[in-house]
Design a protein around this motif. Structure first.
Motif, PDB file in Angstrom:
ATOM      1  N   GLN A 252     -20.899  -3.957-155.111  1.00 21.88           N
ATOM      2  CA  GLN A 252     -21.920  -4.023-155.844  1.00 21.88           C
ATOM      3  C   GLN A 252     -23.232  -4.586-155.758  1.00 21.88           C
ATOM      4  N   ALA A 302     -14.794   4.596-167.940  1.00 22.04           N
ATOM      5  CA  ALA A 302     -15.563   3.418-167.689  1.00 22.04           C
ATOM      6  C   ALA A 302     -15.720   3.362-166.043  1.00 22.04           C
ATOM      7  N   TRP A 303     -14.448   3.528-165.404  1.00 18.08           N
ATOM      8  CA  TRP A 303     -14.494   3.483-164.044  1.00 18.08           C
ATOM      9  C   TRP A 303     -15.237   4.528-163.309  1.00 18.08           C
ATOM     10  N   ALA A 305     -17.790   6.278-164.408  1.00 14.91           N
ATOM     11  CA  ALA A 305     -19.179   5.994-164.683  1.00 14.91           C
ATOM     12  C   ALA A 305     -19.927   5.173-163.420  1.00 14.91           C
ATOM     13  N   VAL A 306     -19.048   4.120-163.153  1.00 17.73           N
ATOM     14  CA  VAL A 306     -19.319   3.091-162.125  1.00 17.73           C
ATOM     15  C   VAL A 306     -19.106   3.707-160.863  1.00 17.73           C
ATOM     16  N   ALA A 309     -21.790   6.525-159.910  1.00 22.35           N
ATOM     17  CA  ALA A 309     -23.212   6.111-159.830  1.00 22.35           C
ATOM     18  C   ALA A 309     -23.746   6.217-158.485  1.00 22.35           C
ATOM     19  N   SER A 313     -24.172   0.038-159.432  1.00 23.40           N
ATOM     20  CA  SER A 313     -24.271   0.543-160.847  1.00 23.40           C
ATOM     21  C   SER A 313     -25.137  -0.592-161.545  1.00 23.40           C
ATOM     22  N   TRP A 316     -25.055  -4.104-166.775  1.00 15.66           N
ATOM     23  CA  TRP A 316     -24.270  -3.768-167.995  1.00 15.66           C
ATOM     24  C   TRP A 316     -23.161  -2.752-167.958  1.00 15.66           C
ATOM     25  N   LEU A 317     -23.281  -1.795-167.075  1.00 15.16           N
ATOM     26  CA  LEU A 317     -22.224  -0.799-166.762  1.00 15.16           C
ATOM     27  C   LEU A 317     -21.089  -1.482-166.000  1.00 15.16           C
ATOM     28  N   VAL A 320     -19.282  -3.480-168.754  1.00 13.11           N
ATOM     29  CA  VAL A 320     -18.523  -2.375-169.700  1.00 13.11           C
ATOM     30  C   VAL A 320     -17.191  -1.987-168.947  1.00 13.11           C
ATOM     31  N   MET A 321     -17.413  -1.558-167.730  1.00 12.37           N
ATOM     32  CA  MET A 321     -16.334  -1.447-167.026  1.00 12.37           C
ATOM     33  C   MET A 321     -15.273  -2.262-166.739  1.00 12.37           C
TER      34      MET A 321
END
Length: 446
Positions: A252, A302-303, A305-306, A309, A313, A316-317, A320-321
């Motif tokens: 990331q 949540a994973w 979404a990350v 991406a 990501s 904030w995401l 959340v994850m």
């Protein structure tokens, strides 16, 4: 026939015993996590590679998981007080040997001894909770036990780093080992196995041990608890102990400071989510398995979404994850509340030992499989990993989540049928949101 009650349940003495036992658990987590901040120093001290350094963590988890069933048998035979004393003695010895070790072989032996002592602590504390607290109190106290132990991980971060900088390796770890001596005295003087005249420990003959474990395993409630622990716990453990930091930094693009801060913040979120989940399972005991599945679903979403991406990501995401992943720890504690429902106190050690194996086996398998996938997709090693590599490797979690959820649903049906046959009133009580105690436990005034 009811045993004579000689101490109040869920009152001052219960809380005093729990606090002493909790202190032992916090120390166990501290010892377990201490190598995390001493990794570079360990590499220099023992002249080892990154693979050998990782072996310390894997060894402790293997020893911990392998000992859970034997520890459960010992717990039912000798009680929590005895196992807390043995666990403290082994952890103290292991940390003391580690403090003076100068070779990799001796250090490995020391961490193995420490892992053996650690394996005796958590299930002993959970058994004390089941015996000393009212049924309506037990879910919340179990949750507080789980997240309270993370204070040991916090203490193993910044405070231990400062000590290593100022006092050096030997004095720091030798000093940490002395905490075990203090708690040995506290446990010996203050902890009692039961509020009843009889401690409830089972004097199982050696020849009958295997049969007793088979009987506990044959109860579908045991396997419901084990698969619940398996499914909810592993992702947070894998993220916190091994792959989370590299994923955040190499995948990331976060700084090391930011990654470390998020890992610390996850501990705080465990407290919040633990309180919410503790209240939920106390209010809706019939739906505890669905609560676990719900948390796992949020984690997986949540994973997704990350990992899906386009590029790194948003902060904030990722947060959340990470918090969703951390919620798996409190969700896995529901497994021990399930075991309490399906077993009398005399079998809780064996049941909780089997349950506790689930999450750690899943963690070990996931850690290893992620490493294998990373080696396959990027042979260049750690320094060459990028986000695409982690997208593929971290996706192996879905295999374990999917398999675990299927097993939870499967054994929930079996467990409810079993409970309906053996104790028909139990289902009515649980559906109504009222606490139910296995008839092997005395009426605790609820």
């Amino acid at each position: 026939m009811q045993r004579e009650q000689v101490h109040d349940i869920g009152r001052r003495r219960a809380w005093s015993i729990w606090l002493v036992a909790m202190a032992v658990y916090v120390l166990a987590v501290f010892h377990r996590s201490s190598l995390g901040v001493a990794g570079l120093l360990a590499s220099e001290r023992f002249g080892i590679s990154a693979t050998q350094l990782a072996f310390f963590t894997v060894l402790q988890l293997v020893v911990y998981a392998a000992m859970q069933v034997p520890v459960g048998v010992l717990l039912d035979r000798f009680g929590s007080r005895a196992l807390l004393l043995w666990g403290l003695a082994l952890m103290t010895l292991g940390q003391l040997v580690f403090a003076f070790a100068t070779s990799f072989g001796v250090a490995v032996l020391a961490r193995g001894i420490l892992g053996a002592g650690d394996a005796m602590v958590f299930v002993s504390v959970i058994r004390l909770v089941a015996v000393w607290f009212l049924v309506r109190q037990a879910p919340m106290v179990t949750q507080v036990t789980g997240w309270g132990g993370q204070l040991g991980a916090v203490a193993a971060a910044a405070p231990l780093t400062l000590l290593l900088d100022h006092a050096g390796w030997t004095r720091t770890f030798a000093g940490a080992s002395t905490l075990g001596v203090v708690l040995l005295v506290a446990v010996a003087c203050l902890v009692k196995d039961s509020p009843y005249a009889s401690t409830g420990v089972v004097r199982v003959k050696l020849g009958a041990l295997a049969q007793s474990v088979r009987l506990v395993w044959g109860n579908p409630g045991t396997r419901l608890g084990m698969w619940s622990h398996f499914t909810a716990q592993f992702s947070g453990t894998v993220f916190a102990l091994l792959w989370g930091f590299p994923f955040l930094v190499a995948g990331q693009g976060w700084s090391e400071v930011a990654a470390g801060t998020l890992l610390m913040a996850m501990t705080g979120w465990v407290v919040v989510s633990g309180l919410v989940l503790g209240a939920a399972i106390a209010r809706w005991p019939y739906y505890r398995s669905w609560v676990v599945i719900g948390v796992v679903a949020v984690m997986a979403l949540a994973w997704t979404a990350v990992l899906a991406a386009d590029g790194p990501s948003p902060t904030w995401l990722v947060v959340v994850m990470a918090f969703a992943t951390a919620s798996g720890g409190p969700a896995s504690m529901v497994a021990f509340d399930l075991a309490r429902t399906f077993h009398p106190v005399g079998a809780l050690g064996r049941a909780n030992g089997i349950v506790n194996v689930g999450g750690f086996v899943a963690s070990l398998l996931t850690m290893a499989l992620i490493g294998v996938v990373l080696d396959v997709v990027e042979p260049g090693g750690v320094s060459a990993y990028d986000l695409d590599d982690f997208r593929i490797a971290m996706s192996v979690q879905y295999l374990f989540w999917a398999f675990g959820v299927l097993q939870i649903v499967r054994f929930r049906r079996r467990a409810l049928r079993h409970l309906g046959r053996a104790h028909p009133r139990a289902l009515e009580e649980l559906r109504a949101g009222r606490p139910w105690t296995h008839p092997g436990l005395e009426d605790q005034g609820v």
